[in-house]
Each structure stands twice: as structure tokens, then as C-alpha cells.
Motif scaffolding. Structure first.
Motif, PDB file in Angstrom:
ATOM      1  N   UNK A  66      -2.233  14.565 -17.039  1.00 17.26           N
ATOM      2  CA  UNK A  66      -3.644  14.505 -16.643  1.00 17.26           C
ATOM      3  C   UNK A  66      -3.928  13.347 -15.687  1.00 17.26           C
ATOM      4  N   UNK A  67      -2.915  12.559 -15.386  1.00 21.93           N
ATOM      5  CA  UNK A  67      -3.118  11.422 -14.497  1.00 21.93           C
ATOM      6  C   UNK A  67      -2.828  11.806 -13.059  1.00 21.93           C
ATOM      7  N   UNK A  68      -3.139  10.893 -12.182  1.00 23.74           N
ATOM      8  CA  UNK A  68      -2.974  11.091 -10.750  1.00 23.74           C
ATOM      9  C   UNK A  68      -1.506  11.319 -10.416  1.00 23.74           C
TER      10      UNK A  68
ATOM     11  N   UNK B  36       0.837  -1.202   0.000  1.00 32.27           N
ATOM     12  CA  UNK B  36       0.000   0.000   0.000  1.00 32.27           C
ATOM     13  C   UNK B  36       0.872   1.252   0.000  1.00 32.27           C
ATOM     14  N   UNK B  37       0.400   2.255  -0.699  1.00 29.37           N
ATOM     15  CA  UNK B  37       1.023   3.577  -0.708  1.00 29.37           C
ATOM     16  C   UNK B  37      -0.106   4.579  -0.503  1.00 29.37           C
ATOM     17  N   UNK B  38       0.102   5.536   0.383  1.00 28.59           N
ATOM     18  CA  UNK B  38      -0.857   6.629   0.561  1.00 28.59           C
ATOM     19  C   UNK B  38      -0.048   7.924   0.585  1.00 28.59           C
ATOM     20  N   UNK B  39      -0.223   8.726  -0.456  1.00 31.22           N
ATOM     21  CA  UNK B  39       0.491  10.000  -0.567  1.00 31.22           C
ATOM     22  C   UNK B  39      -0.485  11.102  -0.964  1.00 31.22           C
TER      23      UNK B  39
ATOM     24  N   UNK C 132      -0.295   6.143 -11.327  1.00 38.10           N
ATOM     25  CA  UNK C 132      -0.077   6.687  -9.987  1.00 38.10           C
ATOM     26  C   UNK C 132       1.343   7.243 -10.022  1.00 38.10           C
ATOM     27  N   UNK C 133       1.455   8.510 -10.425  1.00 37.72           N
ATOM     28  CA  UNK C 133       2.758   9.150 -10.585  1.00 37.72           C
ATOM     29  C   UNK C 133       3.297   9.626  -9.251  1.00 37.72           C
TER      30      UNK C 133
ATOM     31  N   UNK D 260      -4.664  16.226  -0.926  1.00 34.10           N
ATOM     32  CA  UNK D 260      -5.522  15.151  -0.426  1.00 34.10           C
ATOM     33  C   UNK D 260      -4.797  13.811  -0.486  1.00 34.10           C
ATOM     34  N   UNK D 261      -4.899  12.995   0.572  1.00 27.88           N
ATOM     35  CA  UNK D 261      -4.262  11.681   0.530  1.00 27.88           C
ATOM     36  C   UNK D 261      -4.984  10.758  -0.456  1.00 27.88           C
ATOM     37  N   UNK D 262      -4.189  10.046  -1.259  1.00 30.60           N
ATOM     38  CA  UNK D 262      -4.739   9.103  -2.235  1.00 30.60           C
ATOM     39  C   UNK D 262      -4.016   7.780  -2.057  1.00 30.60           C
ATOM     40  N   UNK D 263      -4.796   6.731  -1.829  1.00 30.64           N
ATOM     41  CA  UNK D 263      -4.200   5.418  -1.629  1.00 30.64           C
ATOM     42  C   UNK D 263      -4.105   4.679  -2.959  1.00 30.64           C
TER      43      UNK D 263
END
Length: 159
Positions: A104-106, A28-31, A83-84, A37-40
Motif C-alpha cells: 500500500x506504500x509508494x 534526489x530521486x524522481x521515478x 519509497x519502494x 506519474x513522476x514522484x520525487x
């Protein structure tokens, strides 16, 4: 007995510090994203995901990103996401690079450079580095580029 204990400790340390491997579920990564905003990573389960480690100051990363800009719109509509993960230490440099590159990606960042916790957890020692995940979050490939990357993504999207 002491020798066996010593060897066991070393093996546990090496296993715990090992880079995620092909065939394993991604850790898991949450940044935080551009808005803070945190995105998992797990929130993207069900999509084919490319985890892309990069930085604004990295020439090869910026070249790789140009290719992603060209393929992303079409692949996104089929169930693909990026997920960059920027390892930029300066948040403003990261944000400027995202805007200039028209990504345009996350995008997420954990400023700390090479010593950022996610970079050390994943044993990132060069960039760009990428990991391709299937829809269940299993690591399928690492460091694919160009046509090889596109083919692997399209193959996974068909599954």
C-alpha cells in the motif's frame, strides 16, 4: 605535478561515485509510480522515509516486504512513508508483485535492473537494500530489518 593531478582526478572520481553515506542528505530521486506519474523523494520531506530497493524476482526482498506490509498501516498514520524502488526490468512483473503482495506504500520503478541509473548512482549491488531517512531527508541508517527497523522508525517519529 602530473602525479598530483592524477591522484586528484582519482579522488574526485571516487567521491563522485561513492554510495550515499549515513549522516548525509539523501540525493534526489524522481521515478515513475504505478500510474506512470513522476514522484520525487523530496516530496516526502517532513516524513520519516524508508527507501527500499527490491525486485519481484528477489526472494529475500519479498520476505522483507511481508514485514513492511504488517507494520506500514500503523506507522503511516504517525508520519512514516516507504519509497519502494523496484529494479525490475519487466514493468508487468513489478506491477503483479505489488498487487500480489498488497503493498500500500509508494512504489516506483526504473526498469534497467542493476544498470538502472538510480541503482548505479546508489551503488546497489545487492537487494534488498534500504536506507532510513529522518524528516529532513538525512540518511540515518542502512539495511535495518525487523524489530531494529521498527525501533529506529519509532525513535525518529518521536523527534
Amino acid at each position: 605535478m602530473k602525479k598530483l593531478l592524477f591522484i586528484s582526478v582519482i579522488l574526485v572520481s571516487l567521491t563522485a561515485a561513492a554510495q550515499p553515506k549515513i549522516g548525509e542528505l539523501s540525493p534526489e530521486i524522481i521515478l515513475k509510480d504505478l500510474a506512470g506519474n513522476p514522484v520525487s523523494l523530496s516530496s516526502l520531506k517532513g516524513k520519516v522515509v524508508l527507501i527500499d530497493f527490491w525486485a519481484s524476482w528477489c526472494g529475500p526482498c519479498r520476505k522483507s516486504n511481508k514485514h513492511l506490509v504488517s507494520i506500514y498501516p500503523t506507522l503511516k498514520t504517525k508520519g512514516f512513508e516507504i519509497y519502494g524502488i523496484s529494479i525490475d526490468e519487466d514493468i508487468s512483473d513489478w506491477k503483479r508483485a505489488v498487487a500480489a503482495g498488497k503493498f500500500k506504500w509508494l512504489q516506483v520503478n526504473e526498469n534497467g535492473g542493476w544498470n538502472a541509473p538510480v541503482a548505479t548512482q546508489w551503488k546497489i549491488d545487492q537487494i534488498p537494500t534500504n536506507y532510513l531517512l529522518d524528516k529532513q531527508g538525512k540518511i540515518i541508517a542502512r539495511d535495518l530489518e525487523g524489530r531494529h527497523l521498527e525501533k529506529a522508525i519509532n525513535d525518529l517519529l518521536k523527534q
